[in-house]
Design a protein around this motif. Sequence first.
Motif, PDB file in Angstrom:
ATOM      1  N   SER A  91      18.474   6.454  -4.209  1.00 13.78           N
ATOM      2  CA  SER A  91      17.843   5.171  -3.914  1.00 13.78           C
ATOM      3  C   SER A  91      16.335   5.298  -4.031  1.00 13.78           C
ATOM      4  O   SER A  91      15.774   6.408  -3.939  1.00 13.78           O
ATOM      5  N   ALA A 118      14.128   4.295  -1.901  1.00 14.11           N
ATOM      6  CA  ALA A 118      13.556   4.714  -0.627  1.00 14.11           C
ATOM      7  C   ALA A 118      13.510   6.236  -0.521  1.00 14.11           C
ATOM      8  O   ALA A 118      12.584   6.809   0.063  1.00 14.11           O
ATOM      9  N   SER A 167      20.336  -3.121   7.272  1.00 14.45           N
ATOM     10  CA  SER A 167      19.303  -3.042   6.241  1.00 14.45           C
ATOM     11  C   SER A 167      18.363  -1.859   6.456  1.00 14.45           C
ATOM     12  O   SER A 167      17.158  -2.022   6.706  1.00 14.45           O
ATOM     13  N   VAL A 168      18.888  -0.631   6.350  1.00 14.96           N
ATOM     14  CA  VAL A 168      18.027   0.550   6.359  1.00 14.96           C
ATOM     15  C   VAL A 168      17.289   0.588   5.018  1.00 14.96           C
ATOM     16  O   VAL A 168      17.692  -0.064   4.052  1.00 14.96           O
ATOM     17  N   PRO A 169      16.160   1.334   4.924  1.00 17.17           N
ATOM     18  CA  PRO A 169      15.319   1.262   3.722  1.00 17.17           C
ATOM     19  C   PRO A 169      16.050   1.481   2.408  1.00 17.17           C
ATOM     20  O   PRO A 169      15.777   0.788   1.422  1.00 17.17           O
ATOM     21  N   ILE A 201      18.938   0.697   1.530  1.00 17.73           N
ATOM     22  CA  ILE A 201      19.842  -0.408   1.199  1.00 17.73           C
ATOM     23  C   ILE A 201      19.078  -1.609   0.646  1.00 17.73           C
ATOM     24  O   ILE A 201      19.590  -2.344  -0.202  1.00 17.73           O
ATOM     25  N   GLN A 202      17.861  -1.796   1.082  1.00 18.85           N
ATOM     26  CA  GLN A 202      17.133  -3.024   0.796  1.00 18.85           C
ATOM     27  C   GLN A 202      16.929  -3.270  -0.689  1.00 18.85           C
ATOM     28  O   GLN A 202      16.839  -4.413  -1.133  1.00 18.85           O
ATOM     29  N   GLN A 203      16.859  -2.205  -1.482  1.00 23.18           N
ATOM     30  CA  GLN A 203      16.590  -2.355  -2.913  1.00 23.18           C
ATOM     31  C   GLN A 203      17.838  -2.196  -3.766  1.00 23.18           C
ATOM     32  O   GLN A 203      17.760  -2.166  -4.981  1.00 23.18           O
ATOM     33  N   ASP A 227      20.860 -10.234  -3.740  1.00 21.97           N
ATOM     34  CA  ASP A 227      20.588 -11.277  -2.754  1.00 21.97           C
ATOM     35  C   ASP A 227      21.479 -12.480  -3.071  1.00 21.97           C
ATOM     36  O   ASP A 227      21.119 -13.369  -3.830  1.00 21.97           O
ATOM     37  N   LEU A 230      22.192  -9.002   4.782  1.00 23.19           N
ATOM     38  CA  LEU A 230      21.498  -7.844   5.333  1.00 23.19           C
ATOM     39  C   LEU A 230      21.003  -8.184   6.736  1.00 23.19           C
ATOM     40  O   LEU A 230      20.423  -9.255   6.950  1.00 23.19           O
ATOM     41  N   GLN A 274      19.249  -6.670  10.646  1.00 21.31           N
ATOM     42  CA  GLN A 274      18.412  -5.660  11.279  1.00 21.31           C
ATOM     43  C   GLN A 274      19.271  -4.517  11.829  1.00 21.31           C
ATOM     44  O   GLN A 274      20.197  -4.749  12.606  1.00 21.31           O
TER      45      GLN A 274
END
Length: 417
Positions: A181, A183, A334-336, A338-340, A344, A350, A352
């Motif tokens: 990933s 991140a 939504s850990v770092p 996963i966000q990318q 969407d 996602l 917190q």
Amino acid sequence: MTVISTSRKLRLLVIASTYPRWPGDPEPAFVHELAKRLTDSFEVIALCPHAPGAAVDEVLDGVRVVRYRYAPACFETLVNDGGIISNLQRNPWKWLLVPGFFIGLSWRTWRLVGALRPDVIHAHWLLPQGLIVALLGLFGRYVPPFVVTSHGADLFALRARPLQALKRFVARRAAAITVVSAAMRDELLRIGVTAEKISVQPMGVDLAERFTPDPSVERSRNEILFVGRLVEKKGLRHLIDAMPAVLRVHPTAFLTVAGFGPEEAERRAQAQQLRLQDKVRFIGPVSQERLPALYRRAAVFVAPFVQASSGDQEGFGLVSVEAIGSGCPVVIGSVPAIQQVFPDTCAVMLVQPGDAEKLATAIIESLKPNQISAADCAIARNAVVSSYDWAVVAKRYANLLRASAVQSELQMPTRVL
């Protein structure tokens, strides 16, 4: 002048700690899934730790699997049922297994490199596998170029300053470094690894044949699904905490937990304490062959990822891709990393990490009738297929390993073919 044959398959040595012990093993199989897809281009040998009931040397899906011994068979429990870091945290006595683990890995790597003369090595995890390969060259052993892949725990959980120095040492000696990933790439840059060697190359999912939608299967309106190891970073504790709020709005809802690991007793006790024993069903480990049926019938799949107290966190989240591939809506912590990764869309929510209230809200929303359509799920599926199907992922890794092996072809004596 030495003439190098271009007709033979290149020889690839894969070194890993997590690996299937036998066909159908519910342990994470992503290293083997990649290895078996590289057999068209490479002669693949996988080196991994032995476990009770596993063969010492066998061929599995075209991959020769060599398992090194590191303790009496009944004590070879450092790796499975939760992973090395979780097992050490929860069972401190298992630190006694670590010296044997390192010695066994080092000795068999040394022997295999000398005997097999691989063209390239793929070490999964910076520590310890990447470190062992990097160290071999310091002791007079010729080591072919190697690619090292970090999957998360070795990068996020092992953050002591001496360990960071060891990671930089591995990075300097590696031909290439892959992370699953963006991140994780940022974390490598933070500790001083040069950007030129790093590429983001996630593991894959069989989205062509296994994890596919089945319109003939009626999707439940009430079943919430969790799949994964029962360890802290997977966040099951927060999902169980969210269930009372979900049940106040959807009283017929229930949670199916597919997986095993060191937290199982605690999570069962937690469900009982919250009087959810009839609403939380622990079904144990499930093989890859049986997982699609769970994803296809569930109303929503929940992966409540969090950062563990050790700093460990999810590196990618393959189970979420499996669920999306099977046409199931998903709710993800939504850990770092996963966000990318995930698209969407309405079918992907996602939330917190570690917030049971927000997790409950997202689940309640996803359980509303007609809230998420099959078309929404299809959009999410199309978004992940182009990046994470094994056909795409294996081709990327084959190209990277082949490019790295060029150095080996120029330096190693030609084998008799």
